[in-house]
Design an enzyme around this catalytic site. Structure first.
Site: not given
Ligand code: PGA
Length: 219
Positions: A95, A144
């Site tokens: 992430h 992202e």
């Protein structure tokens, strides 16, 4: 089938996780269950609590938010893929918060993905640009960028599709988007044939917000 993934990040006690699941599952899922697979990426200490509930619904799964780049062994504080075996179906890996705050590298990501696969956990590889390498045998990628996370500055669809062209030009992967997705913008992403789902962070901390977000994506 499209995916809606809740990422609770570093939120919730075990009691709060239990309450979230209890209230969330009181909603009407009759239409949702035919259109979406809902995955809850919850912190390690709540995974068992979440799994007890998701196990009762075929359209729901549980995911880890991370796992160790090390194998099971004398590594105090680590949670390994082997330890998560049988507990989670998926794990987020790399992430952008982990890459920037915890200095995770592409090598760490590759190692984590390999360990996850070994123990039957499907890695969801998070990438910001085409420079973030995608490990072999990857099925899911989550696009992202830190600049659109948790601040209401969600990326417009055309910008995401441009990034997809450089990250996944052949549409080889199940391509997910994350970054300030909520009930006001989810429809734009889920309505696109090129996007297979979204990750919802801030708007998943409260179960009412998350349900409203999923509801807004219904066709
Ligand atoms: P956000 O988080 O919805 O709070 O922007 C998204 C993510 O973690 O990918």
């Amino acid at each position: 089938m499209k995916y809606v993934i809740a990422n609770w990040k570093a939120h919730k006690t075990v009691g709060e996780a239990k309450e979230w699941m209890k209230v969330f599952t009181q909603n009407d899922f009759s239409e949702i269950k035919d259109q979406f697979h809902v995955i809850i990426a919850s912190p390690f200490h709540t995974l068992t609590t979440v799994k007890e509930v998701t196990d009762q619904y075929t359209f729901m799964s549980v995911a880890a938010q991370n796992l160790s780049h090390l194998p099971t062994g004398a590594y105090t504080g680590e949670v390994t893929a082997q330890m998560l075996y049988g507990l989670v179906d998926y794990s987020l890996i790399g992430h952008s918060e982990r890459r920037s705050l915890f200095h995770e590298t592409n090598e760490d990501v590759a190692q984590k993905a390999k360990l996850a696969k070994t123990f039957g956990i499907e890695p969801i590889i998070c990438v910001r640009t085409a420079e973030d390498t995608i490990p072999v045998h990857t099925k899911f990628i989550l696009y992202e960028e830190l600049s659109s996370i948790g601040n209401g500055r969600n990326q417009p669809l055309d910008q995401i599709l441009r990034s997809q062209k450089s990250i996944d030009p052949q549409h080889k992967y199940t391509f997910l988007y994350g970054g300030s997705v909520d009930d006001s913008n989810i429809q734009e992403y889920m309505g696109s044939d090129s996007i297979s789902g979204v990750v919802v962070g801030t708007a998943s901390v409260d179960q009412h917000d998350f349900y409203a977000t999923i509801k807004s994506a219904l066709i």
